[in-house]
Scaffold this active site. Sequence first.
Site, PDB file in Angstrom:
ATOM      1  N   GLU A 143       0.825  -1.202   0.000  1.00 33.16           N
ATOM      2  CA  GLU A 143       0.000   0.000   0.000  1.00 33.16           C
ATOM      3  C   GLU A 143       0.864   1.259   0.000  1.00 33.16           C
ATOM      4  OE1 GLU A 143      -3.086   0.238   2.936  1.00 33.16           O
ATOM      5  OE2 GLU A 143      -3.421  -1.924   2.925  1.00 33.16           O
ATOM      6  N   GLY A 144       0.426   2.267  -0.754  1.00 33.36           N
ATOM      7  CA  GLY A 144       1.070   3.559  -0.713  1.00 33.36           C
ATOM      8  C   GLY A 144       2.472   3.594  -1.270  1.00 33.36           C
ATOM      9  N   GLY A 146       3.095   3.400  -4.777  1.00 32.18           N
ATOM     10  CA  GLY A 146       3.075   3.714  -6.196  1.00 32.18           C
ATOM     11  C   GLY A 146       2.941   2.509  -7.094  1.00 32.18           C
ATOM     12  N   SER A 149      -1.979  -0.175  -5.614  1.00 27.70           N
ATOM     13  CA  SER A 149      -2.670  -1.102  -4.719  1.00 27.70           C
ATOM     14  C   SER A 149      -4.168  -0.844  -4.699  1.00 27.70           C
ATOM     15  CB  SER A 149      -2.103  -0.992  -3.303  1.00 27.70           C
ATOM     16  OG  SER A 149      -2.246   0.329  -2.796  1.00 27.70           O
ATOM     17  N   SER A 150      -4.580   0.421  -4.771  1.00 27.60           N
ATOM     18  CA  SER A 150      -6.018   0.724  -4.726  1.00 27.60           C
ATOM     19  C   SER A 150      -6.717   0.213  -5.974  1.00 27.60           C
ATOM     20  CB  SER A 150      -6.243   2.229  -4.560  1.00 27.60           C
ATOM     21  OG  SER A 150      -5.647   2.954  -5.612  1.00 27.60           O
ATOM     22  N   ALA A 152      -5.756  -2.330  -7.855  1.00 27.91           N
ATOM     23  CA  ALA A 152      -5.804  -3.796  -7.770  1.00 27.91           C
ATOM     24  C   ALA A 152      -6.950  -4.244  -6.865  1.00 27.91           C
ATOM     25  CB  ALA A 152      -4.473  -4.327  -7.253  1.00 27.91           C
ATOM     26  N   ASP A 194      -4.222   3.043 -13.962  1.00 24.49           N
ATOM     27  CA  ASP A 194      -4.029   1.975 -12.979  1.00 24.49           C
ATOM     28  C   ASP A 194      -5.095   0.897 -13.109  1.00 24.49           C
ATOM     29  OD1 ASP A 194      -1.994   3.592 -12.153  1.00 24.49           O
ATOM     30  OD2 ASP A 194      -2.850   4.066 -10.189  1.00 24.49           O
TER      31      ASP A 194
END
Length: 449
Positions: A143-144, A146, A149-150, A152, A194
């Site tokens: 997480e966090g 780059g 993660s969000s 995915a 993303d």
Amino acid sequence: MNWFQPTLDQLQSLGSSPDTRLRSFFSTDRPIFIARAPGRLDVMGGIADYSGARVLELPLACATFALVQAQDAPRCEVASRRGDRWDFYATDLPLPAAAELAAGFRRAKADRWASYVVGVVQALLSGPATSGLRILIDSSVPEGRGAASSAALEVAVATAVAASLHQRIDPAELAVLCQRVENHIVGAPCGIMDQMTSACGRMDRLLQLRCQPGTIEGHLEVPAGYRFYGIDSGISHAVSGTDYGTVRTAAFMGLRILIAETPWRGRYLADLTPAEFSQFARALPQEMNGAEFLDRYGGISDTATVVHPDRRYPVRRASEHPVGEQARVDRFARLLSTLAQHPDAANELGQLMYASHQSYSACGLGSTATDAIVERIRAAGPERGVFGAKITGGGSGGTVAVFGTRDAEGCVREIAARYAAETGRAANIFTESGPGAAEVGVLTVPRHP
């Protein structure tokens, strides 16, 4: 390779978990739908996606798994493994409208992680709730850092929930739905790259995406003998952070000013050539106060950010970046396609990455940590098989993308280890690509009482 094996092992282990909530989380009489969505390495393009640029993105082997099972009770129950702990969240169905749901999560900051999941559920459910869902999340995407993660998380949940509801959604449309959730429920003004990479990426290929608003132009094969690596700087990055939002807003302010003050009438900054931008750049202030902009131009076309009257914005630099990045990406894609026949092109590919990194810094999105990694790569150079490096995604920390030969892995690991020893930060390395969510599909696990 069975890409679902890690989560199948996790599912098997739930029965012996010391946490009773996990032991009884899934019932034994209904199937479980499992989706896998990868993180991504931003090779070229990055923040220029919201300005309509072309981007080149690599899906990573690290991934988020979402396990979804229907239940009779009209509730959405979520369990998520985050590091060495499990977090839980539950809410009744039906969910409120998007604006009310977003406001609720803004008030309940401790539950903000659940907004990514519940926002997707809200977007997919329609009509009165006669049943509910159990959703379990497990992820190896940091997480966090780059690595998206969000995205995915959103794509994995959307894919599995849609399958459990017997909804067929085109992967690109699903990515757009996930971006909308992140913009309007989570409140993070991300672009589309993303979610598109996580949903539509292909293993060992760069997704070539034209972000106008999201057209997949192809999947570029990484030539044999070469690889893109990622080095995590250990510095957390947040798309919802002030730096990213300020630069994004400044770019849309520049777009508005150019349309108002020059003969140009494009829809995206990336449609300008560098020569055209040089011609019109004099209309753009280096910086501008939000209040002055609002007074003169009224507002911006971006639906994910707003102009704050009391903030100063780097209008010219933020507007110039996507124009230059578009030209760099186009050149990068052409060179990559010739690399197998012209190995010397690797040096120019690396220089394009360094130029992109410098442009991030000029916008105010650099960091001393990522600069240190990039400079170590530059010092090692082609003699050790590494040609270029750049900050990725929303910048201000996160992961550095590195281009090198496959034999350069030892050099990349050595640089990461030296950086970690000097800074005291863990410097995780991404070395492998993996399939996108659509490439592996959904696994259905039957359950029997």
